[in-house]
Design an enzyme around this catalytic site. Sequence first.
Site, short mmCIF file in Angstrom:
data_model
loop_
_atom_site.label_atom_id
_atom_site.label_comp_id
_atom_site.label_asym_id
_atom_site.label_seq_id
_atom_site.Cartn_x
_atom_site.Cartn_y
_atom_site.Cartn_z
N GLY A 103 0.81 -1.22 0.00
CA GLY A 103 0.00 0.00 0.00
C GLY A 103 0.84 1.26 0.00
O GLY A 103 2.06 1.22 -0.19
N ILE A 105 1.71 3.44 2.43
CA ILE A 105 2.73 3.60 3.47
C ILE A 105 3.90 2.66 3.19
O ILE A 105 5.07 3.05 3.26
CB ILE A 105 2.14 3.41 4.88
CG1 ILE A 105 1.17 4.55 5.19
CG2 ILE A 105 3.26 3.34 5.93
CD1 ILE A 105 0.46 4.44 6.52
N THR A 187 3.86 -0.11 13.27
CA THR A 187 3.39 1.28 13.23
C THR A 187 1.96 1.31 12.68
O THR A 187 1.44 2.39 12.38
CB THR A 187 4.27 2.14 12.29
OG1 THR A 187 4.25 1.54 10.98
CG2 THR A 187 5.69 2.25 12.78
N ARG A 189 -1.62 -1.02 13.51
CA ARG A 189 -2.57 -1.00 14.60
C ARG A 189 -2.18 -2.09 15.61
O ARG A 189 -1.82 -3.20 15.21
CB ARG A 189 -4.01 -1.25 14.11
CG ARG A 189 -4.61 -0.06 13.37
CD ARG A 189 -4.87 1.12 14.31
NE ARG A 189 -5.39 2.30 13.61
CZ ARG A 189 -4.63 3.27 13.10
NH1 ARG A 189 -3.30 3.19 13.17
NH2 ARG A 189 -5.18 4.31 12.50
N GLU A 218 -3.97 1.73 24.09
CA GLU A 218 -3.02 2.85 24.12
C GLU A 218 -3.45 3.87 25.17
O GLU A 218 -4.51 4.50 25.00
CB GLU A 218 -2.94 3.49 22.72
CG GLU A 218 -2.29 2.56 21.71
CD GLU A 218 -2.28 3.11 20.28
OE1 GLU A 218 -2.64 4.29 20.07
OE2 GLU A 218 -1.91 2.34 19.37
N HIS A 237 2.18 6.10 19.77
CA HIS A 237 1.46 6.34 18.51
C HIS A 237 1.81 7.71 17.93
O HIS A 237 0.95 8.56 17.71
CB HIS A 237 -0.06 6.24 18.76
CG HIS A 237 -0.81 5.86 17.51
ND1 HIS A 237 -2.07 5.30 17.55
CD2 HIS A 237 -0.51 5.97 16.21
CE1 HIS A 237 -2.49 5.08 16.31
NE2 HIS A 237 -1.56 5.48 15.49
#
Lengths: 270, 348
Positions: A103, A105, A187, A189, A218, A237
């Site tokens: 994808g 990223i 990085t 989920r 988180e 995050h």
Amino acid sequence: MDVPPKALEAFPPSVKLICEAGTGYNNIPIELARKRGISVANIPTYSNESVAHMVITYIMNFGAAIFDQARMLQNNDRRNFKVFQPPIYEITGKTLGMVGGSGTIGTCVADVALPLGMNIAISSRSGKLPKGHKYENDPRVKVVPFDDLFRQSDYVSINCPLNSETRHSIGEREIRLMKPTAFLINTARGGIINEAELIKCMKEKVIAGAGLDTQEVEPPPEDSEIWKLDNVFLTPHIGWRRLETRQRLCDMTGDNIESYIKGERKNVVN
Amino acid sequence: MQPVQTQKTMSFAATRALRRPTAIFLNSSRLNYDNKLDFTRLASLTDLVCNEVDNVTSVNEIISLVQKHQPEIVITKEMAVPTQVLEAFPSSVKLICEAGTGYNNIPIKLARERGISVANIPTYSNEGVAHMVITFIMNFSAAIFDQARMLHNNDRSNFTVFQHPIYEITGKTLGMIGGSGTIGTCVADVALPLGMNVIISSRSGKLPKGHKYEKDPRVRVVSFDDLFRQADFVSINCPLNSETRHSVGAREIRMMKPTAFLINTARGAIIHESELVECMKERVIAGAGLDVQETEPPAEDSEIWNLDNVFLTPHIGWRRIETRQRLCDMTGDNIESYVKGDMKNVVN
């Protein structure tokens, strides 16, 4: 922020648009919104490099044992300056495996990992890169089966979305496939990794380290063992927190609003 | 101090092809401090004696070692070979191999007068060093050192409200002092895909003809002072010599942006360290990452250890295991070429 159905149902008829200042919109009941004549808009992409560059940051740090060095210096332990203790490695020639890395990223990560001299392995359910993918014909970028990615990589990076298929898709089984010198980076989920199994593996030192910018909860609970593992580094995050990235979120929310006012439907998800 | 004899038997054909001179590595533990390196090639090319220490400072000890073993080849790694020692070398010694790039530690003119060649390894760790520059850039942008410090103090407040300014790398300016050389080019190879602009200071005012980035609009040569004014990250990528020694001090640091970072992976003495310490105490700039220092390690009581905006690494640019193995193997190449009568990398 959660917008429960009860809240949505009590919205005055003045409300015509809900703008999520981000990408995910699981927090908003979009079908109910549509029934009430409310559009929901998001920002599909705003931080590709910011997240991708966190992956690179973890790779560079694990390659040079920076977290170990920082810990020792914090403890006033200067032994590394007499005889250097941790193993450190060149990045050139190492293999980066990206789970779901085909994808946007993942492509941003490859944009830097390739000039660093890395080889890239990507897992993809289709078995190949999408037609027209930037690295479709690059021999340094290969699609491999899921299990092989774990076996072959020096660095495994998670770059897929969280959904019912990917939830807890990485656990003890996958980690035990990895090289003992390899590192795991998340990085994406937190829910993609089975965190309890990861903790168990890191206590046993099955792999060399883990860098987690996202966690199942988180922040992790106060008493979670994950805080105490010296081979796990946690960041809160921060992939999206860089100042320019957050400013871009503001500005792109402005773009969505401007298009709504002009009668267009930019980035409407319902 | 125990010299350790390591020998491997060569194949018969190879034995006929090349003789095996005696070689002594005076301080092999400087290179092989973790015992993870493979000395097989060196040991097959030579009758190799490894003195498994980090350094020998006693002139008499060095002389006695060399006289005992009568080597043809002496291998060193950043170890001073004083004039007095060289003069006492037996006539067997014909080659000194420095297992590294710098050879300031060896009196090369005197060596030549005594019929001894000195060979070095001019380049072996471009990426190893360049990637340390990148590591510092990534860490400063994401405030990783600050976060690590807080976590080690059991301070988890970043996980409730994130405390530190952090920035995108895309669009930032990397300034490299002397960055038109091989290491600077390796840095640019990664900095450009990270979306950075690159500025370089060069005495000639332009990139060398044929430079990889000669025509790239994202890579510009600027004046020395402008580099400090414009850069978000200043990286030192020049050699240490009489011109560059202490060339970066309070004056230069005060020209930098208050949000900028200074990185040194070159040689410690290029920076005026006491002026740097003062500037960092005053928070003139946002941080400094130093893989090299004026003295390595810095003095026990130096204030540099306690500055929370300075991160020190112990000259690790060359320490990656593959880099150190390459040093061994390229020393082997130098020795092999010497034995074949075809000298390589001789500096005198």
